[in-house]
Design a protein around this motif. Structure first.
Motif, PDB file in Angstrom:
ATOM      1  N   PHE A  74       0.846  -1.191   0.000  1.00  0.00           N
ATOM      2  CA  PHE A  74       0.000   0.000   0.000  1.00  0.00           C
ATOM      3  C   PHE A  74       0.882   1.242   0.000  1.00  0.00           C
ATOM      4  O   PHE A  74       1.959   1.250   0.595  1.00  0.00           O
ATOM      5  N   PRO A  75       0.413   2.312  -0.623  1.00  0.00           N
ATOM      6  CA  PRO A  75       1.183   3.553  -0.578  1.00  0.00           C
ATOM      7  C   PRO A  75       1.327   4.024   0.870  1.00  0.00           C
ATOM      8  O   PRO A  75       0.407   3.891   1.682  1.00  0.00           O
ATOM      9  N   ARG A  76       2.503   4.551   1.204  1.00  0.00           N
ATOM     10  CA  ARG A  76       2.807   4.976   2.576  1.00  0.00           C
ATOM     11  C   ARG A  76       1.765   5.964   3.096  1.00  0.00           C
ATOM     12  O   ARG A  76       1.300   5.838   4.230  1.00  0.00           O
ATOM     13  N   GLU A  77       1.359   6.911   2.302  1.00  0.00           N
ATOM     14  CA  GLU A  77       0.391   7.907   2.766  1.00  0.00           C
ATOM     15  C   GLU A  77      -0.957   7.281   3.081  1.00  0.00           C
ATOM     16  O   GLU A  77      -1.606   7.659   4.047  1.00  0.00           O
ATOM     17  N   ASP A  78      -1.373   6.282   2.302  1.00  0.00           N
ATOM     18  CA  ASP A  78      -2.624   5.585   2.590  1.00  0.00           C
ATOM     19  C   ASP A  78      -2.529   4.839   3.928  1.00  0.00           C
ATOM     20  O   ASP A  78      -3.484   4.806   4.705  1.00  0.00           O
ATOM     21  N   MET A  79      -1.365   4.232   4.208  1.00  0.00           N
ATOM     22  CA  MET A  79      -1.174   3.500   5.465  1.00  0.00           C
ATOM     23  C   MET A  79      -1.182   4.464   6.651  1.00  0.00           C
ATOM     24  O   MET A  79      -1.754   4.160   7.697  1.00  0.00           O
ATOM     25  N   LEU A  80      -0.548   5.604   6.488  1.00  0.00           N
ATOM     26  CA  LEU A  80      -0.447   6.558   7.592  1.00  0.00           C
ATOM     27  C   LEU A  80      -1.718   7.389   7.758  1.00  0.00           C
ATOM     28  O   LEU A  80      -1.887   8.059   8.777  1.00  0.00           O
ATOM     29  N   ALA A  81      -2.614   7.338   6.808  1.00  0.00           N
ATOM     30  CA  ALA A  81      -3.830   8.151   6.874  1.00  0.00           C
ATOM     31  C   ALA A  81      -4.675   7.792   8.093  1.00  0.00           C
ATOM     32  O   ALA A  81      -5.368   8.644   8.642  1.00  0.00           O
ATOM     33  N   ASN A  82      -4.640   6.529   8.535  1.00  0.00           N
ATOM     34  CA  ASN A  82      -5.444   6.093   9.687  1.00  0.00           C
ATOM     35  C   ASN A  82      -4.642   6.042  10.987  1.00  0.00           C
ATOM     36  O   ASN A  82      -5.141   5.531  11.991  1.00  0.00           O
ATOM     37  N   ALA A  83      -3.420   6.518  10.981  1.00  0.00           N
ATOM     38  CA  ALA A  83      -2.600   6.478  12.194  1.00  0.00           C
ATOM     39  C   ALA A  83      -3.197   7.399  13.243  1.00  0.00           C
ATOM     40  O   ALA A  83      -3.451   8.575  12.985  1.00  0.00           O
ATOM     41  N   PRO A  84      -3.440   6.877  14.468  1.00  0.00           N
ATOM     42  CA  PRO A  84      -3.989   7.732  15.512  1.00  0.00           C
ATOM     43  C   PRO A  84      -2.979   8.783  15.978  1.00  0.00           C
ATOM     44  O   PRO A  84      -3.365   9.855  16.412  1.00  0.00           O
ATOM     45  N   ASP A  85      -1.713   8.441  15.906  1.00  0.00           N
ATOM     46  CA  ASP A  85      -0.680   9.388  16.307  1.00  0.00           C
ATOM     47  C   ASP A  85       0.485   9.220  15.348  1.00  0.00           C
ATOM     48  O   ASP A  85       1.136   8.181  15.301  1.00  0.00           O
ATOM     49  N   ARG A  86       0.741  10.200  14.601  1.00  0.00           N
ATOM     50  CA  ARG A  86       1.727  10.105  13.532  1.00  0.00           C
ATOM     51  C   ARG A  86       2.886  11.063  13.824  1.00  0.00           C
ATOM     52  O   ARG A  86       2.693  12.163  14.330  1.00  0.00           O
ATOM     53  N   ALA A  87       4.102  10.618  13.493  1.00  0.00           N
ATOM     54  CA  ALA A  87       5.284  11.461  13.622  1.00  0.00           C
ATOM     55  C   ALA A  87       5.990  11.441  12.276  1.00  0.00           C
ATOM     56  O   ALA A  87       6.772  10.549  11.984  1.00  0.00           O
ATOM     57  N   GLY A  88       5.638  12.354  11.422  1.00  0.00           N
ATOM     58  CA  GLY A  88       6.233  12.385  10.085  1.00  0.00           C
ATOM     59  C   GLY A  88       5.755  11.196   9.276  1.00  0.00           C
ATOM     60  O   GLY A  88       4.557  11.035   9.028  1.00  0.00           O
ATOM     61  N   GLU A  89       6.676  10.303   8.915  1.00  0.00           N
ATOM     62  CA  GLU A  89       6.318   9.110   8.142  1.00  0.00           C
ATOM     63  C   GLU A  89       6.273   7.861   9.029  1.00  0.00           C
ATOM     64  O   GLU A  89       6.362   6.753   8.537  1.00  0.00           O
ATOM     65  N   LEU A  90       6.124   8.067  10.344  1.00  0.00           N
ATOM     66  CA  LEU A  90       6.135   6.938  11.288  1.00  0.00           C
ATOM     67  C   LEU A  90       4.865   6.928  12.131  1.00  0.00           C
ATOM     68  O   LEU A  90       4.222   7.952  12.316  1.00  0.00           O
ATOM     69  N   PHE A  91       4.526   5.734  12.660  1.00  0.00           N
ATOM     70  CA  PHE A  91       3.462   5.600  13.651  1.00  0.00           C
ATOM     71  C   PHE A  91       4.066   5.905  15.016  1.00  0.00           C
ATOM     72  O   PHE A  91       5.123   5.380  15.354  1.00  0.00           O
ATOM     73  N   ARG A  92       3.408   6.703  15.819  1.00  0.00           N
ATOM     74  CA  ARG A  92       3.847   6.923  17.191  1.00  0.00           C
ATOM     75  C   ARG A  92       3.018   5.975  18.059  1.00  0.00           C
ATOM     76  O   ARG A  92       1.796   5.935  17.962  1.00  0.00           O
ATOM     77  N   VAL A  93       3.727   5.207  18.910  1.00  0.00           N
ATOM     78  CA  VAL A  93       3.051   4.236  19.768  1.00  0.00           C
ATOM     79  C   VAL A  93       3.402   4.521  21.213  1.00  0.00           C
ATOM     80  O   VAL A  93       4.429   5.135  21.502  1.00  0.00           O
ATOM     81  N   PRO A  94       2.563   4.068  22.154  1.00  0.00           N
ATOM     82  CA  PRO A  94       2.857   4.293  23.570  1.00  0.00           C
ATOM     83  C   PRO A  94       4.140   3.561  23.985  1.00  0.00           C
ATOM     84  O   PRO A  94       4.441   2.479  23.482  1.00  0.00           O
ATOM     85  N   LYS A  95       4.845   4.111  24.900  1.00  0.00           N
ATOM     86  CA  LYS A  95       6.055   3.507  25.432  1.00  0.00           C
ATOM     87  C   LYS A  95       5.670   2.286  26.263  1.00  0.00           C
ATOM     88  O   LYS A  95       4.780   2.356  27.110  1.00  0.00           O
ATOM     89  N   ILE A  96       6.320   1.159  26.008  1.00  0.00           N
ATOM     90  CA  ILE A  96       5.971  -0.061  26.737  1.00  0.00           C
ATOM     91  C   ILE A  96       7.129  -0.564  27.591  1.00  0.00           C
ATOM     92  O   ILE A  96       6.955  -1.421  28.438  1.00  0.00           O
TER      93      ILE A  96
END
Length: 99
Positions: A74-96
């Motif tokens: 899938f195109p990167r922008e389509d994948m990141l379009a649904n990211a709840p928290d995005r940092a540029g071209e990356l998904f931001r996730v909670p620290k575990i």
């Protein structure tokens, strides 16, 4: 039924080599079972296998896995379009992992 193919002494010898402590009942049971196996092997030896190619399996097997083929993702922008928290071209996730 013919003569036994394996004696009780042979069973005791195999048990000793395998370091198995068998009771008299277990030895007799083992003798009967080994005798049955040897009788079956004799039946297999009696079969005419001339012209039968050697095989390692009784039934043919097929590979159920698909070929590993490169496909466009899938195109990167389509994948990141649904990211709840995005940092540029990356998904931001909670620290575990705690420090």
């Amino acid at each position: 039924m013919g003569a036994p193919k394996i004696t009780l002494a042979e069973v005791e010898q195999v048990a000793r080599l395998a370091r198995l402590a068998l009771t008299d009942t277990e030895k007799e049971k083992m003798r009967r079972e080994l005798d049955g196996i040897l009788t079956y092997i004799d039946k297999l030896r009696a079969l005419d296998t001339e012209g039968v190619p050697p095989t390692s399996r009784a039934v043919p097997t097929t590979n159920v896995m698909r070929e590993d083929e490169l496909k466009p993702s899938f195109p990167r922008e389509d994948m990141l379009a649904n990211a709840p928290d995005r940092a540029g071209e990356l998904f931001r996730v909670p620290k575990i992992i705690e420090e």
